[in-house]
Design an enzyme around this catalytic site. Sequence first.
Site, mmCIF file in Angstrom:
data_model
loop_
_atom_site.group_PDB
_atom_site.id
_atom_site.type_symbol
_atom_site.label_atom_id
_atom_site.label_comp_id
_atom_site.label_asym_id
_atom_site.label_seq_id
_atom_site.Cartn_x
_atom_site.Cartn_y
_atom_site.Cartn_z
ATOM 1 N N SER A 173 0.743 -1.101 0.183
ATOM 2 C CA SER A 173 -0.191 -0.141 -0.049
ATOM 3 C C SER A 173 0.767 1.248 0.095
ATOM 4 O O SER A 173 1.716 1.614 -1.053
ATOM 5 C CB SER A 173 -0.803 0.125 1.197
ATOM 6 N N ASP A 326 -9.992 -5.460 -4.359
ATOM 7 C CA ASP A 326 -9.173 -4.373 -3.552
ATOM 8 C C ASP A 326 -9.938 -3.184 -3.648
ATOM 9 O O ASP A 326 -9.787 -2.560 -4.844
ATOM 10 C CB ASP A 326 -7.717 -4.407 -4.015
ATOM 11 N N HIS A 359 -7.378 -5.933 -0.029
ATOM 12 C CA HIS A 359 -6.228 -4.994 0.580
ATOM 13 C C HIS A 359 -5.282 -6.043 1.610
ATOM 14 O O HIS A 359 -4.334 -6.027 1.465
ATOM 15 C CB HIS A 359 -6.543 -3.964 0.638
#
Length: 383
Positions: A173, A326, A359
């Site tokens: 991320s 995601d 995610h």
Amino acid sequence: MALHSFSYYSQLPFIIIIFFFFHGEGGFSPSPEEVGICEAVVRPYGYKCQEFEVTTEDGYILGMQRIPVGRNGVIGGARQPVLLQHGVLMDGMTWLLNSPEQSLAFVLADNGFDVWIGNIRGTRSSNRHVSLTPSDRAYWAWSWDELVENDFPAMVDLVAKQTKQKLHYVGHSLGTLIALASFSEGRLVDKLRSAALLCPIAYLDHMKTKLGILAARLFVGEILSNLLGLAEFNPKGDYLFLECDFTGNNCCLNGSTVQLFLQYEPQPTSTKNMVHLAQTFRDGALTKYNYGVNNIQRYGQSTPPVYNLSNIPNSLPLYLSYGGRDSLSDTEDVEHLLQDLKLHETDQLVLHYVQNFAHADFIMGVSAKQVVYDSMMAFFRQI
């Protein structure tokens, strides 16, 4: 109707909700007596672990952890170093929330790698400064630009000096964003063997997380900072929106992992950092922090400079793994990134798509080792 035209007062009910959510009671607050990540979660599993500190050029003292060998303690010759870098509102615990058989830091150590865990400024292991304290507003006067310029180089340099080797890098991320921005400016590429980017974030045009979109469109970051004077963005209380509202519909988290997450996370960051991420969504471009009317004074131009990702060296080995569910690293935004990398040497760019992962699955999913980590380690061994 343009959202820019909303008055602060028309947004106050939402602001108040956000204010009490992020400053309410509850959640995990590390005590001064806390023993550190090594003692708390690494050594109890039987691994050797070392704590390190490195000071950035702008005075932030960052804590890092090292797992030099696997649980069996056998060194077995030179071990390639790997630096793990967490995402926003997290810290190095990201990589240690599952069992040793499922957590990336342990998996890497047990498979012959020298594992280093980074923690950006403001988090539990990195909350000191040479002259400021977290209670000072100036301590929080940074965005991910400063992570690119200061934190990332300091951590890479420490690992390179300690191991006297080039290193592999794994980011998740925000950890991918600071790496991509850094590489686009030619930083650190001479010190890396490769970079593995899990849930790569460069563009956020198609972000689907409800909370993130609402906050970005309502300029909540600016309001928190300017109207309420909140320089620190400190999420406390239940953080269960991790599972869908913030990250997407994760497929593979178990209850014990989520409970451990809630015990140790989330971690604070700066409001300015959240504003910068919101700007990336609103502006549809990857640029340095937008200071508005102060851009000319800051940058010598009316708009913030762009991080041109097509400048990333074509020979840098890259591994990109992303998921079909995601909500933050949306597949369309990853495709946008891949357009910037279209001239990358084909044998130096590995794409790994996981249809049912969201995610958090990439760092907390119980099947992440088989689905992602084994492939990533095979990529490292080919470099």
